[in-house]
Design a protein around this motif. Structure first.
Motif, PDB file in Angstrom:
ATOM      1  N   SER A 192      67.449 -24.278  -5.596  1.00 15.23           N
ATOM      2  CA  SER A 192      67.170 -25.440  -6.437  1.00 15.23           C
ATOM      3  C   SER A 192      65.997 -26.235  -5.870  1.00 15.23           C
ATOM      4  O   SER A 192      65.793 -26.292  -4.651  1.00 15.23           O
ATOM      5  N   ASN A 193      65.228 -26.853  -6.757  1.00  8.99           N
ATOM      6  CA  ASN A 193      64.090 -27.663  -6.315  1.00  8.99           C
ATOM      7  C   ASN A 193      64.550 -28.859  -5.480  1.00  8.99           C
ATOM      8  O   ASN A 193      63.877 -29.254  -4.528  1.00  8.99           O
ATOM      9  N   ALA A 194      65.703 -29.422  -5.842  1.00  9.42           N
ATOM     10  CA  ALA A 194      66.211 -30.587  -5.112  1.00  9.42           C
ATOM     11  C   ALA A 194      66.469 -30.237  -3.654  1.00  9.42           C
ATOM     12  O   ALA A 194      66.130 -31.009  -2.742  1.00  9.42           O
ATOM     13  N   GLU A 195      67.059 -29.061  -3.405  1.00  9.04           N
ATOM     14  CA  GLU A 195      67.346 -28.671  -2.025  1.00  9.04           C
ATOM     15  C   GLU A 195      66.056 -28.370  -1.279  1.00  9.04           C
ATOM     16  O   GLU A 195      65.934 -28.684  -0.085  1.00  9.04           O
ATOM     17  N   LYS A 196      65.092 -27.783  -1.951  1.00 10.22           N
ATOM     18  CA  LYS A 196      63.813 -27.497  -1.298  1.00 10.22           C
ATOM     19  C   LYS A 196      63.123 -28.793  -0.881  1.00 10.22           C
ATOM     20  O   LYS A 196      62.544 -28.879   0.206  1.00 10.22           O
ATOM     21  N   ILE A 197      63.192 -29.816  -1.722  1.00 10.69           N
ATOM     22  CA  ILE A 197      62.581 -31.107  -1.394  1.00 10.69           C
ATOM     23  C   ILE A 197      63.253 -31.721  -0.168  1.00 10.69           C
ATOM     24  O   ILE A 197      62.587 -32.241   0.733  1.00 10.69           O
ATOM     25  N   LEU A 198      64.577 -31.625  -0.118  1.00 10.42           N
ATOM     26  CA  LEU A 198      65.316 -32.151   1.034  1.00 10.42           C
ATOM     27  C   LEU A 198      64.928 -31.417   2.316  1.00 10.42           C
ATOM     28  O   LEU A 198      64.777 -32.025   3.382  1.00 10.42           O
ATOM     29  N   LYS A 199      64.748 -30.114   2.199  1.00 10.63           N
ATOM     30  CA  LYS A 199      64.409 -29.319   3.375  1.00 10.63           C
ATOM     31  C   LYS A 199      62.975 -29.593   3.842  1.00 10.63           C
ATOM     32  O   LYS A 199      62.688 -29.544   5.039  1.00 10.63           O
ATOM     33  N   VAL A 200      62.083 -29.877   2.915  1.00 11.70           N
ATOM     34  CA  VAL A 200      60.722 -30.249   3.292  1.00 11.70           C
ATOM     35  C   VAL A 200      60.741 -31.557   4.090  1.00 11.70           C
ATOM     36  O   VAL A 200      60.082 -31.688   5.122  1.00 11.70           O
TER      37      VAL A 200
END
Length: 253
Positions: free
Chosen positions: A103-111
């Motif tokens: 999910s894009n939301a999880e990718k943003i959190l990981k960034v």
């Protein structure tokens, strides 16, 4: 007399073990600290088409609208057909492998997490955190944390490309080593993942950093050249992804 002989033998063994310790250069240590595994993701995208391949060989595509988990591991998947809007529910026991997008939301959190730790700048690649490729899951029978009854789950392979001898799977419940934060600046140190699920041969186990040394011979002991170059008294858990990759390359010639 026997006691003196035993103490002498133990002393000599300790001396030999100490003598075998390898000292690596700063450049070698920096290379070994590189994190070569893929990023582990826990939340699938509901807007990109996922693919589920069953044990009977049939392939099913749809939006992954739901995953049911136990201790973070997926045991049931719901796909929504993009045309009919109908849901298909699959148990892990039915599924051989699965390909989903994070999910894009999880990718943003990981960034954000990546940018918040100075250690990541030299040890990890940001591109793996923003990965837009499909994530590969495979059915494995495992005992969660080596404590529960064996059960089939869909586990994310995080070392694709060098998983032909030892496969490493993402542990969604893994913790990380702590670091030091100075005010509002990035964290210094820490951020090393403490556990994975690992498969070699027919054995799948939960491997925690505290048990690394005890399992070192099982993982790498069948390659004498590797053991000589990377004896367990000379390496650290921080080098785990490098060691898996190096062992695979050396074993494959």
């Amino acid at each position: 007399m026997k006691l003196k002989f035993l103490l002498l033998a133990l002393s000599l063994a300790g001396t030999v073990s100490f003598a075998q310790k390898v000292k690596y250069s700063k450049e070698e240590v920096k290379k070994m600290e590189q994190y070569l595994f893929n990023e582990g993701f826990n939340t699938p995208s509901t807007r990109k088409t996922s693919t589920v391949i069953l044990k009977d060989g049939s392939s099913h595509k749809g939006f992954c609208s739901k995953t049911d988990t136990k201790k973070g591991q997926i045991f049931e998947v719901t796909l929504k057909d993009s045309l009919t809007k109908k849901n298909e529910v699959f148990d892990a026991e039915q599924i051989a492998e699965m390909y989903i997008y994070p999910s894009n939301a999880e990718k943003i959190l990981k960034v954000g997490k990546y940018m918040g730790n100075v250690r990541n700048y030299g040890a990890k690649k940001l591109t793996k955190t923003t990965n837009s490729d499909r994530i590969y899951f495979i059915n494995q029978t495992v005992s969660l944390k080596n404590k529960k009854d064996d059960k089939e789950f869909l586990m994310q392979v995080i070392n694709p490309g060098f998983d032909d001898i030892i496969s490493v799977y993402h542990d969604p419940r893994a913790k990380e080593t702590g670091g030091v934060s100075l005010g509002y600046g990035p964290q210094l140190g820490g951020g090393v993942i403490k556990s994975y699920y690992v498969k070699k041969g027919n054995k799948v186990m939960w491997l925690h950093k505290d048990d690394f040394e005890d399992n070192y011979d099982f993982l790498f002991g069948d390659n004498a050249e590797f053991m000589k170059k990377y004896p367990k008294n000379s390496v650290e858990w921080d080098y785990f992804s490098f060691l898996i990759n190096e062992y695979t390359n050396m074993s494959n010639g």
